[in-house]
Design an enzyme around this catalytic site. Sequence first.
Site, short mmCIF file in Angstrom:
data_model
loop_
_atom_site.label_atom_id
_atom_site.label_comp_id
_atom_site.label_asym_id
_atom_site.label_seq_id
_atom_site.Cartn_x
_atom_site.Cartn_y
_atom_site.Cartn_z
N LYS A 49 0.88 -1.18 0.00
CA LYS A 49 0.00 0.00 0.00
C LYS A 49 0.90 1.22 0.00
O LYS A 49 2.04 1.16 0.47
CB LYS A 49 -0.87 0.01 1.27
N ASP A 59 -6.96 4.06 -4.56
CA ASP A 59 -7.61 3.89 -3.25
C ASP A 59 -8.26 5.25 -2.98
O ASP A 59 -8.52 6.00 -3.93
CB ASP A 59 -6.59 3.48 -2.17
P1 NDP Z 1 -12.95 7.40 -2.84
O1 NDP Z 1 -11.92 8.42 -2.62
O2 NDP Z 1 -13.50 7.19 -4.20
O3 NDP Z 1 -14.21 7.65 -1.87
C1 NDP Z 1 -14.06 7.69 -0.50
C2 NDP Z 1 -15.41 8.01 0.11
O4 NDP Z 1 -15.33 7.85 1.51
C3 NDP Z 1 -15.84 9.45 -0.14
O5 NDP Z 1 -17.24 9.52 -0.18
C4 NDP Z 1 -15.29 10.16 1.08
O6 NDP Z 1 -15.94 11.36 1.41
C5 NDP Z 1 -15.53 9.12 2.15
N1 NDP Z 1 -14.53 9.29 3.21
C6 NDP Z 1 -13.20 9.20 3.09
N2 NDP Z 1 -12.59 9.48 4.25
C7 NDP Z 1 -13.56 9.75 5.11
C8 NDP Z 1 -13.56 10.10 6.46
N3 NDP Z 1 -12.43 10.24 7.16
N4 NDP Z 1 -14.75 10.28 7.04
C9 NDP Z 1 -15.90 10.15 6.35
N5 NDP Z 1 -15.95 9.82 5.04
C10 NDP Z 1 -14.79 9.62 4.44
O7 NDP Z 1 -12.33 6.04 -2.28
P2 NDP Z 1 -12.77 4.53 -2.56
O8 NDP Z 1 -14.23 4.44 -2.80
O9 NDP Z 1 -11.84 3.99 -3.58
O10 NDP Z 1 -12.39 3.83 -1.19
C11 NDP Z 1 -13.32 3.67 -0.12
C12 NDP Z 1 -12.85 2.57 0.80
O11 NDP Z 1 -12.77 1.34 0.08
C13 NDP Z 1 -11.47 2.76 1.41
O12 NDP Z 1 -11.45 2.16 2.70
C14 NDP Z 1 -10.57 1.94 0.49
O13 NDP Z 1 -9.39 1.53 1.15
C15 NDP Z 1 -11.48 0.77 0.20
N6 NDP Z 1 -11.19 -0.01 -0.98
C16 NDP Z 1 -11.07 0.58 -2.22
C17 NDP Z 1 -10.86 -0.19 -3.33
C18 NDP Z 1 -10.82 0.39 -4.69
O14 NDP Z 1 -10.72 -0.38 -5.66
N7 NDP Z 1 -10.90 1.71 -4.87
C19 NDP Z 1 -10.68 -1.64 -3.23
C20 NDP Z 1 -10.90 -2.17 -1.92
C21 NDP Z 1 -11.12 -1.38 -0.85
P3 NDP Z 1 -15.23 12.77 1.07
O15 NDP Z 1 -15.29 12.89 -0.42
O16 NDP Z 1 -16.05 13.76 1.78
O17 NDP Z 1 -13.83 12.69 1.58
O1 2IT Z 2 -7.76 -1.89 -0.95
C1 2IT Z 2 -7.67 -2.36 -2.10
O2 2IT Z 2 -7.79 -3.56 -2.33
C2 2IT Z 2 -7.44 -1.42 -3.21
N1 2IT Z 2 -7.38 -0.21 -2.97
C3 2IT Z 2 -7.26 -1.92 -4.60
C4 2IT Z 2 -5.84 -2.37 -4.83
C5 2IT Z 2 -5.50 -2.75 -6.25
O3 2IT Z 2 -4.31 -3.03 -6.45
O4 2IT Z 2 -6.36 -2.77 -7.12
#
Ligand code: NDP
Ligand code: 2IT
Length: 447
Positions: A129, A169
Amino acid sequence: MRIKNNYLANLFENVCRTNANEIEFLQAVNEVLSSLEPVVERRPDLAAAGVIERLVEPERLIQFRVSWTDDAGRVRVNRGYRVQFNSAIGPYKGGLRLHPSVNASILKFLGFEQVFKNALTGLPIGGAKGGSNFDPKGKSDGEIMRFCQSFMTELARHVGADTDVPAGDIGVGGREIGYMFGQYKRIRNEFTGVLTGKGLTFGGSLVRTEATGYGLCYFTQEMLSARGLGFAGSRIVISGSGNVAIYAAEKAAQLGGRVIAMSDSNGYIHDPEGIDLAVIKQIKEVERGRISEYARRVPRAAYTEGPGVWSVPCEIALPCATQNDLALEDAKRLCRNGCFAVAEGANMPCTAEAIALFQHSGVLFAPAKAANAGGVAVSALEMSQNSLRMAWSFEEVDSRLQEIMAGIYRKACAAASEYGRPGDLICGANIAAFLKVAEAMLWQGVA
Ligand code: NDP
Ligand code: 2IT
């Protein structure tokens, strides 16, 4: 959680000493070690080879300065990281997070979780990460580009298609991956699959954008249907409104559920008739705006400032925002309101206390490592397509994703039963993943 096994309890104490105050990292390690009690009792060879002691220590933690110039011509400095956690079963793989809260503890917890998640996919990828405490909010495209170029200028020496393959992420999506890919290509003069989540015109895979949210729903569907339940007719509450949340909402609705609440870090919307996802996509993906805007455009919906999305009554809760965003009080509320399933789209979104309550109350619980592995799984499929210099159809990738998620569910169930914890998907996922990585480490000798 208190660890009863002596060997594991001592090991955890040592991890606490060497990583003092890294609360997120310690939380993630504690959960895994608690799951491994039945394994160490049956497999003394693993302790003899120091496998767990090695697994809790990142292979490499890189920290670097990222300097860039803002639109006013002012020099800005952020801190960049890459935590290369474990490469026993494949090149390091995992996302990059851009958020002001980013620090070593958060990236170590995420890298640690990634090792197990990636093992569960059945694909050959190790865990990593990275990211920075850079805050993308309110920055212009030019500022984002200059930051990403500066970040990659240093990162380039540590990554590569067969070494370490970052992806998105929080705060990193197609735009950021594009800028980083362009910079890597310029520095190395090679066009390789060094990043995943790329644009479709330069090596990206179909379904990668949707993969984490869709995969979450495929996994949840498996878990529900084993109990004769399903999305159909259920009310669904989702925290977050980013990449994972949006495509979880899309698939949940396709499977017959009604998504009635979503949030961002400012507040949440409640739309009892079902959220209009086209409006959310326009606000979040196109305008990069706030979710409060939804209630202005869809008058039947209400917006409430602050946290509290978990107070909206629902049958299925999908936390898809960030770590520790569903705590004990939220869990109590969900249980009182009749919620019967929780599936983690974000990484470690539920606190240990909240999880304990769900398990105690018989709420079906899908842990992040298993439930959100669809994103990285399709990333690995993107790597395969890049190596083959091929591009598969949407249907092909989507059907592979469905198979992978069903496979993860089966593996977690089987391991849970085999080790005396039937139905406990947390233990099952941790054990199945651990055994795969541990086996590879045993074969490769002490390193
Ligand atoms: P994005 O940046 O697209 O979206 C994040 C969302 O979560 C936004 O709506 C944001 O709101 C909200 N958020 C972030 N931080 C906070 C906080 N401290 N308090 C409240 N709301 C918060 O990220 P992703 O959708 O990609 O990621 C979301 C989660 O999923 C994370 O935990 C990530 O690690 C996990 N994840 C992502 C993957 C991926 O493929 N992208 C794969 C697997 C897991 P705001 O815009 O107001 O900050
Ligand atoms: O938390 C996760 O699994 C991710 N942010 C996606 C990682 C990836 O390599 O696609």
